[in-house]
Design a protein around this motif. Structure first.
Motif, PDB file in Angstrom:
ATOM      1  N   LEU A 156       0.828  -1.204   0.000  1.00  0.00           N
ATOM      2  CA  LEU A 156       0.000   0.000   0.000  1.00  0.00           C
ATOM      3  C   LEU A 156       0.868   1.262   0.000  1.00  0.00           C
ATOM      4  O   LEU A 156       0.624   2.192  -0.782  1.00  0.00           O
ATOM      5  CB  LEU A 156      -0.922  -0.018   1.217  1.00  0.00           C
ATOM      6  N   ALA A 157       1.876   1.323   0.842  1.00  0.00           N
ATOM      7  CA  ALA A 157       2.741   2.510   0.906  1.00  0.00           C
ATOM      8  C   ALA A 157       3.507   2.712  -0.384  1.00  0.00           C
ATOM      9  O   ALA A 157       3.684   3.846  -0.848  1.00  0.00           O
ATOM     10  CB  ALA A 157       3.713   2.383   2.078  1.00  0.00           C
ATOM     11  N   GLU A 158       3.935   1.621  -1.004  1.00  0.00           N
ATOM     12  CA  GLU A 158       4.719   1.738  -2.222  1.00  0.00           C
ATOM     13  C   GLU A 158       3.849   2.061  -3.431  1.00  0.00           C
ATOM     14  O   GLU A 158       4.356   2.195  -4.552  1.00  0.00           O
ATOM     15  CB  GLU A 158       5.568   0.491  -2.409  1.00  0.00           C
ATOM     16  N   GLY A 159       2.559   2.250  -3.184  1.00  0.00           N
ATOM     17  CA  GLY A 159       1.677   2.788  -4.212  1.00  0.00           C
ATOM     18  C   GLY A 159       2.077   4.178  -4.663  1.00  0.00           C
ATOM     19  O   GLY A 159       1.610   4.656  -5.711  1.00  0.00           O
ATOM     20  N   VAL A 160       2.940   4.872  -3.910  1.00  0.00           N
ATOM     21  CA  VAL A 160       3.443   6.174  -4.369  1.00  0.00           C
ATOM     22  C   VAL A 160       4.203   6.034  -5.685  1.00  0.00           C
ATOM     23  O   VAL A 160       4.385   7.025  -6.402  1.00  0.00           O
ATOM     24  CB  VAL A 160       4.340   6.849  -3.312  1.00  0.00           C
ATOM     25  N   TRP A 161       4.651   4.808  -6.018  1.00  0.00           N
ATOM     26  CA  TRP A 161       5.328   4.577  -7.291  1.00  0.00           C
ATOM     27  C   TRP A 161       4.340   4.323  -8.428  1.00  0.00           C
ATOM     28  O   TRP A 161       4.728   4.346  -9.585  1.00  0.00           O
ATOM     29  CB  TRP A 161       6.290   3.398  -7.162  1.00  0.00           C
ATOM     30  N   PHE A 162       3.085   4.050  -8.096  1.00  0.00           N
ATOM     31  CA  PHE A 162       2.024   3.894  -9.107  1.00  0.00           C
ATOM     32  C   PHE A 162       0.747   4.498  -8.518  1.00  0.00           C
ATOM     33  O   PHE A 162      -0.162   3.805  -8.098  1.00  0.00           O
ATOM     34  CB  PHE A 162       1.846   2.426  -9.516  1.00  0.00           C
ATOM     35  N   TYR A 229      11.323  13.539  -5.964  1.00  0.00           N
ATOM     36  CA  TYR A 229      10.280  13.298  -6.970  1.00  0.00           C
ATOM     37  C   TYR A 229      10.775  13.645  -8.374  1.00  0.00           C
ATOM     38  O   TYR A 229      11.416  14.671  -8.602  1.00  0.00           O
ATOM     39  CB  TYR A 229       9.039  14.129  -6.650  1.00  0.00           C
ATOM     40  N   LYS A 230      10.449  12.753  -9.318  1.00  0.00           N
ATOM     41  CA  LYS A 230      10.770  12.963 -10.733  1.00  0.00           C
ATOM     42  C   LYS A 230       9.639  12.401 -11.590  1.00  0.00           C
ATOM     43  O   LYS A 230       8.888  11.516 -11.154  1.00  0.00           O
ATOM     44  CB  LYS A 230      12.087  12.249 -11.100  1.00  0.00           C
ATOM     45  N   GLN A 231       9.557  12.920 -12.804  1.00  0.00           N
ATOM     46  CA  GLN A 231       8.575  12.366 -13.737  1.00  0.00           C
ATOM     47  C   GLN A 231       9.189  11.173 -14.454  1.00  0.00           C
ATOM     48  O   GLN A 231      10.234  11.288 -15.100  1.00  0.00           O
ATOM     49  CB  GLN A 231       8.132  13.416 -14.750  1.00  0.00           C
ATOM     50  N   ILE A 232       8.544  10.016 -14.297  1.00  0.00           N
ATOM     51  CA  ILE A 232       8.999   8.791 -14.939  1.00  0.00           C
ATOM     52  C   ILE A 232       7.825   8.197 -15.699  1.00  0.00           C
ATOM     53  O   ILE A 232       6.775   7.897 -15.119  1.00  0.00           O
ATOM     54  CB  ILE A 232       9.528   7.775 -13.913  1.00  0.00           C
ATOM     55  N   ASN A 233       7.994   8.052 -16.998  1.00  0.00           N
ATOM     56  CA  ASN A 233       6.934   7.506 -17.852  1.00  0.00           C
ATOM     57  C   ASN A 233       5.617   8.254 -17.668  1.00  0.00           C
ATOM     58  O   ASN A 233       4.540   7.660 -17.628  1.00  0.00           O
ATOM     59  CB  ASN A 233       6.741   6.010 -17.592  1.00  0.00           C
ATOM     60  N   GLY A 234       5.701   9.572 -17.532  1.00  0.00           N
ATOM     61  CA  GLY A 234       4.517  10.398 -17.450  1.00  0.00           C
ATOM     62  C   GLY A 234       3.886  10.495 -16.083  1.00  0.00           C
ATOM     63  O   GLY A 234       2.846  11.137 -15.920  1.00  0.00           O
ATOM     64  N   VAL A 235       4.500   9.865 -15.060  1.00  0.00           N
ATOM     65  CA  VAL A 235       3.960   9.878 -13.697  1.00  0.00           C
ATOM     66  C   VAL A 235       5.008  10.481 -12.766  1.00  0.00           C
ATOM     67  O   VAL A 235       6.201  10.172 -12.879  1.00  0.00           O
ATOM     68  CB  VAL A 235       3.569   8.459 -13.239  1.00  0.00           C
ATOM     69  N   PHE A 236       4.573  11.345 -11.857  1.00  0.00           N
ATOM     70  CA  PHE A 236       5.483  12.017 -10.929  1.00  0.00           C
ATOM     71  C   PHE A 236       5.602  11.177  -9.661  1.00  0.00           C
ATOM     72  O   PHE A 236       4.636  11.028  -8.903  1.00  0.00           O
ATOM     73  CB  PHE A 236       4.938  13.410 -10.614  1.00  0.00           C
ATOM     74  N   VAL A 237       6.784  10.603  -9.408  1.00  0.00           N
ATOM     75  CA  VAL A 237       6.959   9.649  -8.308  1.00  0.00           C
ATOM     76  C   VAL A 237       8.234   9.946  -7.535  1.00  0.00           C
ATOM     77  O   VAL A 237       9.180  10.546  -8.072  1.00  0.00           O
ATOM     78  CB  VAL A 237       7.014   8.192  -8.841  1.00  0.00           C
ATOM     79  N   ILE A 262      11.708   2.404 -13.550  1.00  0.00           N
ATOM     80  CA  ILE A 262      10.324   1.951 -13.371  1.00  0.00           C
ATOM     81  C   ILE A 262       9.720   1.717 -14.746  1.00  0.00           C
ATOM     82  O   ILE A 262       9.859   2.554 -15.647  1.00  0.00           O
ATOM     83  CB  ILE A 262       9.465   2.983 -12.595  1.00  0.00           C
ATOM     84  N   VAL A 263       9.046   0.596 -14.896  1.00  0.00           N
ATOM     85  CA  VAL A 263       8.332   0.269 -16.141  1.00  0.00           C
ATOM     86  C   VAL A 263       6.892  -0.056 -15.766  1.00  0.00           C
ATOM     87  O   VAL A 263       6.646  -0.815 -14.811  1.00  0.00           O
ATOM     88  CB  VAL A 263       8.969  -0.925 -16.873  1.00  0.00           C
ATOM     89  N   TYR A 264       5.946   0.503 -16.494  1.00  0.00           N
ATOM     90  CA  TYR A 264       4.529   0.271 -16.230  1.00  0.00           C
ATOM     91  C   TYR A 264       3.899  -0.624 -17.302  1.00  0.00           C
ATOM     92  O   TYR A 264       4.209  -0.517 -18.492  1.00  0.00           O
ATOM     93  CB  TYR A 264       3.759   1.592 -16.179  1.00  0.00           C
ATOM     94  N   ASP A 265       3.019  -1.488 -16.832  1.00  0.00           N
ATOM     95  CA  ASP A 265       2.127  -2.274 -17.690  1.00  0.00           C
ATOM     96  C   ASP A 265       2.861  -3.136 -18.713  1.00  0.00           C
ATOM     97  O   ASP A 265       2.397  -3.332 -19.833  1.00  0.00           O
ATOM     98  CB  ASP A 265       1.125  -1.346 -18.394  1.00  0.00           C
ATOM     99  N   GLN A 266       3.992  -3.657 -18.293  1.00  0.00           N
ATOM    100  CA  GLN A 266       4.702  -4.685 -19.085  1.00  0.00           C
ATOM    101  C   GLN A 266       4.966  -5.848 -18.127  1.00  0.00           C
ATOM    102  O   GLN A 266       6.014  -5.911 -17.499  1.00  0.00           O
ATOM    103  CB  GLN A 266       5.994  -4.134 -19.655  1.00  0.00           C
ATOM    104  N   PRO A 267       3.972  -6.739 -17.961  1.00  0.00           N
ATOM    105  CA  PRO A 267       4.046  -7.789 -16.934  1.00  0.00           C
ATOM    106  C   PRO A 267       5.034  -8.899 -17.262  1.00  0.00           C
ATOM    107  O   PRO A 267       4.672 -10.028 -17.592  1.00  0.00           O
ATOM    108  CB  PRO A 267       2.606  -8.310 -16.882  1.00  0.00           C
ATOM    109  N   ARG A 268       6.298  -8.544 -17.159  1.00  0.00           N
ATOM    110  CA  ARG A 268       7.379  -9.526 -17.346  1.00  0.00           C
ATOM    111  C   ARG A 268       8.598  -9.033 -16.598  1.00  0.00           C
ATOM    112  O   ARG A 268       8.709  -7.867 -16.232  1.00  0.00           O
ATOM    113  CB  ARG A 268       7.690  -9.705 -18.832  1.00  0.00           C
TER     114      ARG A 268
END
Length: 270
Positions: A156-162, A229-237, A262-268
């Motif tokens: 839950l806490a690491e949801g700051v990354w997504f 905080y930085k913008q990574i793949n369009g999300v500020f984390v 960080i990579v989003y939505d590539q489940p591998r």
């Protein structure tokens, strides 16, 4: 001399075999994790969802997400940093990789140092911590109700990354406290969890505090600090995170991680 060479060769071979076997098992677990959760990217975030939320929470989401941002379903992450195996131990360098699912809460983390490999996870609604020395022998294999609670709190806490994972919904609520803090509550699988979340003037999350099991039957204050905080793949984390136990004797930081990818939505796996 020959016996010494044979012994060293045998130990080296055992170490290599152990590391390969651990990597294979880890890969299978990651695949099982990703297969357990459906994608949620058909949902999108819009500012209308923020109506009625506490003011600092509204500022946060407007800062870290763009209007129309698809919900994040899967996350893959790499980090480096420092870690302590005990409150009185020295810091050791660590490299980690971690994978998350959202629709069904879950993650697996592997942290590797020169001496041990740790695997922390919440999979199939169960928390577990495994520590292997030199990739050969499990010296820790801990699970049970306290680990179910602790590992779900970590997810839950690491949801700051997504951060789409922190948007309000059936399981997650935000409650106002004041201009710079709010309470986050999360209900899942019979557990009711919470964080007291602190925001800075821009609305960025800088601290999350809760009660977490430090060991079986012993709840202590746990704090996560976020920065860089930085913008990574369009999300500020945040790219820097510290984990701290607040005990009667004082604050004890045991992890300082710096996100490198960080990579989003590539489940591998990477």
């Amino acid at each position: 001399m020959l016996i010494t060479v044979i012994v060293i060769t045998a130990l080296l071979a055992a170490f290599i075999i152990g590391r390969v076997n651990l990597a294979v098992r880890f890969g299978k677990t990651v695949n099982r994790l990703f297969a357990s959760a459906k994608p949620v990217s058909d949902k999108t975030f819009n500012y209308d969802q923020l109506t009625g939320l506490p003011k600092p929470v509204q500022r946060y989401f407007k800062h870290v997400l763009r209007n129309g941002q698809p919900y994040i379903s899967y996350v893959s992450l790499l980090h480096d940093g420092q870690f302590k195996t005990g409150l009185d131990k020295d810091w050791t360098a660590i490299k980690g990789e971690q994978y998350f699912t959202v629709e069904k809460p879950g993650f697996i983390w592997k942290g590797t140092t020169s001496l041990f490999t740790a695997r922390d996870m919440y999979i199939a609604d169960k928390g577990r911590l495994i520590v292997s020395v030199l990739s050969l022998y499990n010296v820790v294999d801990a699970q049970g109700e306290s680990f179910n609670q602790g590992e779900l709190l970590r997810w839950l806490a690491e949801g700051v990354w997504f951060p789409t994972n922190l948007l309000p919904g059936d399981r997650l609520k935000w409650i106002a406290i004041d201009e710079n803090t709010a309470k986050l509550t999360f209900s899942y699988n019979g557990m009711s969890l919470y964080y007291i979340v602190t925001f800075d003037g821009e609305g960025l999350i800088t601290q999350m505090e809760t009660k977490r099991y430090m060991e079986k039957g012993r709840l202590e204050t746990w704090i996560g600090k976020m920065a860089g905080y930085k913008q990574i793949n369009g999300v500020f984390v945040p790219t820097n995170i510290e984990a701290i136990w607040r005990l009667e004797k004082g604050d004890f930081c045991y992890a300082k991680f710096r996100v490198t990818k960080i990579v989003y939505d590539q489940p591998r796996m990477f």
